[in-house]
Design a protein around this motif. Sequence first.
Motif, PDB file in Angstrom:
ATOM      1  N   VAL A  87       0.865  -1.182   0.000  1.00  0.00           N
ATOM      2  CA  VAL A  87       0.000   0.000   0.000  1.00  0.00           C
ATOM      3  C   VAL A  87       0.901   1.232   0.000  1.00  0.00           C
ATOM      4  O   VAL A  87       1.844   1.315   0.801  1.00  0.00           O
TER       5      VAL A  87
ATOM      6  N   THR B  38      -4.177   7.121  -2.240  1.00  0.00           N
ATOM      7  CA  THR B  38      -3.716   5.825  -1.761  1.00  0.00           C
ATOM      8  C   THR B  38      -3.751   4.836  -2.924  1.00  0.00           C
ATOM      9  O   THR B  38      -4.751   4.752  -3.636  1.00  0.00           O
TER      10      THR B  38
ATOM     11  N   ILE C 150      -2.637   0.742  -4.414  1.00  0.00           N
ATOM     12  CA  ILE C 150      -2.336  -0.646  -4.072  1.00  0.00           C
ATOM     13  C   ILE C 150      -1.471  -1.247  -5.181  1.00  0.00           C
ATOM     14  O   ILE C 150      -1.829  -1.167  -6.360  1.00  0.00           O
TER      15      ILE C 150
ATOM     16  N   LYS D  48      -2.874   0.387  -8.750  1.00  0.00           N
ATOM     17  CA  LYS D  48      -4.167   1.028  -8.954  1.00  0.00           C
ATOM     18  C   LYS D  48      -4.567   1.838  -7.727  1.00  0.00           C
ATOM     19  O   LYS D  48      -4.290   1.436  -6.589  1.00  0.00           O
ATOM     20  N   GLU D  49      -5.229   2.975  -7.972  1.00  0.00           N
ATOM     21  CA  GLU D  49      -5.685   3.812  -6.865  1.00  0.00           C
ATOM     22  C   GLU D  49      -6.785   3.107  -6.088  1.00  0.00           C
ATOM     23  O   GLU D  49      -7.660   2.462  -6.666  1.00  0.00           O
ATOM     24  N   GLU D  50      -6.712   3.218  -4.766  1.00  0.00           N
ATOM     25  CA  GLU D  50      -7.731   2.618  -3.904  1.00  0.00           C
ATOM     26  C   GLU D  50      -9.055   3.354  -4.097  1.00  0.00           C
ATOM     27  O   GLU D  50      -9.108   4.581  -4.053  1.00  0.00           O
ATOM     28  N   GLU D  51     -10.100   2.615  -4.343  1.00  0.00           N
ATOM     29  CA  GLU D  51     -11.403   3.229  -4.594  1.00  0.00           C
ATOM     30  C   GLU D  51     -11.997   3.750  -3.294  1.00  0.00           C
ATOM     31  O   GLU D  51     -11.977   3.091  -2.263  1.00  0.00           O
ATOM     32  N   LYS D  52     -12.517   4.983  -3.365  1.00  0.00           N
ATOM     33  CA  LYS D  52     -13.134   5.613  -2.199  1.00  0.00           C
ATOM     34  C   LYS D  52     -14.517   6.129  -2.571  1.00  0.00           C
ATOM     35  O   LYS D  52     -14.745   6.555  -3.702  1.00  0.00           O
TER      36      LYS D  52
END
Length: 304
Positions: free
Chosen positions: A28, A66, A68, A79-83
């Motif tokens: 991360v 953020t 991963i 890939k960007e962490e989905e929020k």
Amino acid sequence: MKKIFLYMSLVLAFTQMHAQKDFQGMAVYESKTQAPKMDGMRANRDITPEMQKSMEERMKKMLEKTFILNFDKSASIYKEEEKLETPGQQGGGMRIMMNSFMGGGGTFYKDVKSKSYTVDKEFMGKEFLVIDSLPKLNWKMESETKQIGGYTCYKATAVKEASKTDFRNFRPKNENEKKAEDKKEDSKKTSGETKTNFADNFEIPKEIIITAWYSPEIPVNQGPESYWGLPGLILEVNDGRTTILCSKIVLNAKDKVEIKAPTKGKVISQKDYDETVIKKMEEFREMNRGREGGPGGGPVMIRR
């Protein structure tokens, strides 16, 4: 006895080969980019200090992300962490477009064996699949070390060409450059108003210095974004304004992640994609020519 020893050696060798084949990890990363200061920038008088502060806060949040990274011995996906979007947050379309300018915008797949990468991006309502060779940096290995998350990391530095389509590479111009340009504008002034473009306050350097910290304790030729080429996982990268720092590592988890390249979008090279983005942004600026202010590229009216 010799037969037993030979048998155990073969079993051990097979086990090690199998372990290497199945080796996988997850890291991360927290990415933070220093937001450009708006103090002293030429702006519309209608922008109050409160509005300016609000703009700076929104920009700061947009520049904190953020990501991963899932990796094995030969490939990785970043890939960007989905929020979940909060009420009042900017629309999905604008967010996707801005992500394309700030290191996000899809799944970044790296294959270090074939030295290639694939990344899917969405820009101006169109989907692109950028496929190209991995950039090869001439890393200079340093003797300095430090601890990151319990791992001993070694320092490496490199110089790379700055991308013209990555907003994070934009640097505010220094005061001397601004004053020189102000004098040119004053000489052209024919009325009580002078048109100034928001983009005129920034410049893109030709090259940027990269500082990376990698750990041989995690023996993979991988790292965040397009970074690779060091004898160990890259746990931190810094280019002076953007810092990408690993905050968590999980090795050989029970549940494996499928690491494969994205396939959706119009196939295009990095060079052609960059040219497409630059051309569209110029068109966008021309469309907004005559409107007041804003980061979209339209001129800012200064009343004197």
